[in-house]
Enzyme design. Sequence first.
Site, short mmCIF file in Angstrom:
data_model
loop_
_atom_site.label_atom_id
_atom_site.label_comp_id
_atom_site.label_asym_id
_atom_site.label_seq_id
_atom_site.Cartn_x
_atom_site.Cartn_y
_atom_site.Cartn_z
N CYS A 47 0.83 -1.21 0.00
CA CYS A 47 0.00 0.00 0.00
C CYS A 47 0.86 1.26 0.00
CB CYS A 47 -0.94 0.02 1.20
SG CYS A 47 -2.02 1.47 1.19
N ARG A 159 -1.71 -9.11 1.71
CA ARG A 159 -2.82 -8.44 2.39
C ARG A 159 -2.97 -8.99 3.81
NH1 ARG A 159 -5.37 -4.86 -0.58
NH2 ARG A 159 -6.99 -4.65 0.99
N ASP A 309 -5.62 11.28 -6.37
CA ASP A 309 -5.32 10.34 -5.29
C ASP A 309 -3.87 9.84 -5.37
OD1 ASP A 309 -5.90 8.59 -3.14
OD2 ASP A 309 -6.04 6.96 -4.58
N CYS A 353 3.86 5.86 -30.95
CA CYS A 353 3.38 4.49 -30.67
C CYS A 353 2.09 4.20 -31.45
CB CYS A 353 3.12 4.36 -29.17
SG CYS A 353 2.33 2.82 -28.70
S1 SF4 Z 1 4.79 3.55 -25.96
FE1 SF4 Z 1 2.61 3.14 -26.38
S2 SF4 Z 1 2.08 1.41 -25.06
FE2 SF4 Z 1 4.01 2.28 -24.28
S3 SF4 Z 1 3.38 3.69 -22.67
FE3 SF4 Z 1 3.63 4.89 -24.59
S4 SF4 Z 1 1.56 4.94 -25.50
FE4 SF4 Z 1 1.57 3.29 -23.95
#
Ligand code: SF4
Length: 459
Positions: A47, A159, A309, A353
């Site tokens: 945690c 846990r 958070d 990506c």
């Molecule tokens: S390279 Fe692609 S899969 Fe990897 S963290 Fe970046 S956006 Fe996500």
Amino acid sequence: MVYARGQPGILLPRPKDFSLDSMKSPVAFHLMVKPTGAICNLDCRYCFFLGKAELYPGSSFRMNEATLEEYICQYLDAQQVPAATIAWQGGEPTLMGLDFFRHSIELVEKHRRPGMIVDYTIQTNGILLDDVWCEFLGSNRFLVGLSIDGPRALHDRYRVDKAGQPTFDRVMQAARLLQKHQVDFNVLCAVHAANAGRPLDVYRFFHDDLGIHWIQFIPIVERINQNGATLRQEGDRVTSRSVLPEDWGEFLIAIFDEWVRNDVGKTFINQFEAGLAAWAGTPPALCIFDRTCGKALALEHNGDLYACDHFVEPVYLLGNILEKPMKELAASTRQHDFGQDKSQRLPRFCRACDFLWACYGECPKNRFRLTPDGERGLNYLCPGYRSFFRHIDGPMRTMAALYRSGRSPTEVMSILPQMEARWKEACLDSGRNDPCPCGSGKKVKHCHGRPTDSGRVVP
Ligand code: SF4
Ligand code: SF4
């Protein structure tokens, strides 16, 4: 909305008409409320939140009457939509006792606008739940998030209670009581070093043994702060309890393969629902896959409002709602910039990506690795996510096409076996040592011609 205590951020469901982009004041936002701060009756080894108690030395860690009423009054007033969610989280919120929550419902009735629908959620470890609690949760239609990490040995690995004792039996009792009182609940399962290698044992335990059909999987990424800091996230190394990136991808893939053949439309898993939303071109229900952050804030027991958070740290403190209206704090330039940073600080590797539109670099809290070309800010879990997105691409395209044409994505369960049969035929025709027809460059026997006893889905 349900949120995982001690784990990366999850938002379900998302309010409609939500936007901070063109804000003076946000139309609506989520708020995780921690009436006991970081105080909990368990001592789960992974945690990240227990250490946050250091933020408030000498505090009673109990939300008082004035703060409770200010929170409810200001939060309902700030939601410029017809529905709002009161979301309790911790630490362990049930430590406040039932009367606190009974009173909170009276205050909601006092302050909600006529016709406004207010839902309640609570994230709990289940230890204190009994018949009286479950009767209350059921009659007030709470959505409960119950933390279970899988079958006994996997759950009890990390846990444990303050005495280091296992908690599985007590959590199972809570699950049975929730079912007895017909309380809506979902499971929040942390995925870590102990259970990451057992995806189908975990999934089947929830699905077959417990009969649970709403599951959130939360990867544990626990950073080691080399400087000993506990109030901020630092360092690029992780503890041995953390899930390895590749294991996280394999975990999701194995469960996806079982789910997409048997359980679409019957069992709801956060990453798969978010994936379907991305492939269908609709907004994600998980903040981690959204383009920006800033829409899920956290409220401490004393009225301190934080950006998220996962960033309850002094530098992300927006202010205190007893001193400045929550609405203004949520609309502040600082919070706006925090939200925009998620996309603006993406490394080049992510921008290029193939799955940027589904991932957006995931949660900024996990962006502490170097890209292959040496740029800082790549997500620690990236290798797992890339494998996962690549693997689900075929079935997700099928489901998204079904959805767009007005058919049910559940039809994928009958379509996939037919596609697989066709691929197998093609693979056999071309010979096991020939290049696979999928174009991977691998031999058939190492690609789509390999045995599928793991239930791997052929695109
Ligand atoms: S390279 Fe692609 S899969 Fe990897 S963290 Fe970046 S956006 Fe996500
Ligand atoms: S930092 Fe952003 S992505 Fe991460 S939990 Fe917070 S809102 Fe979600």
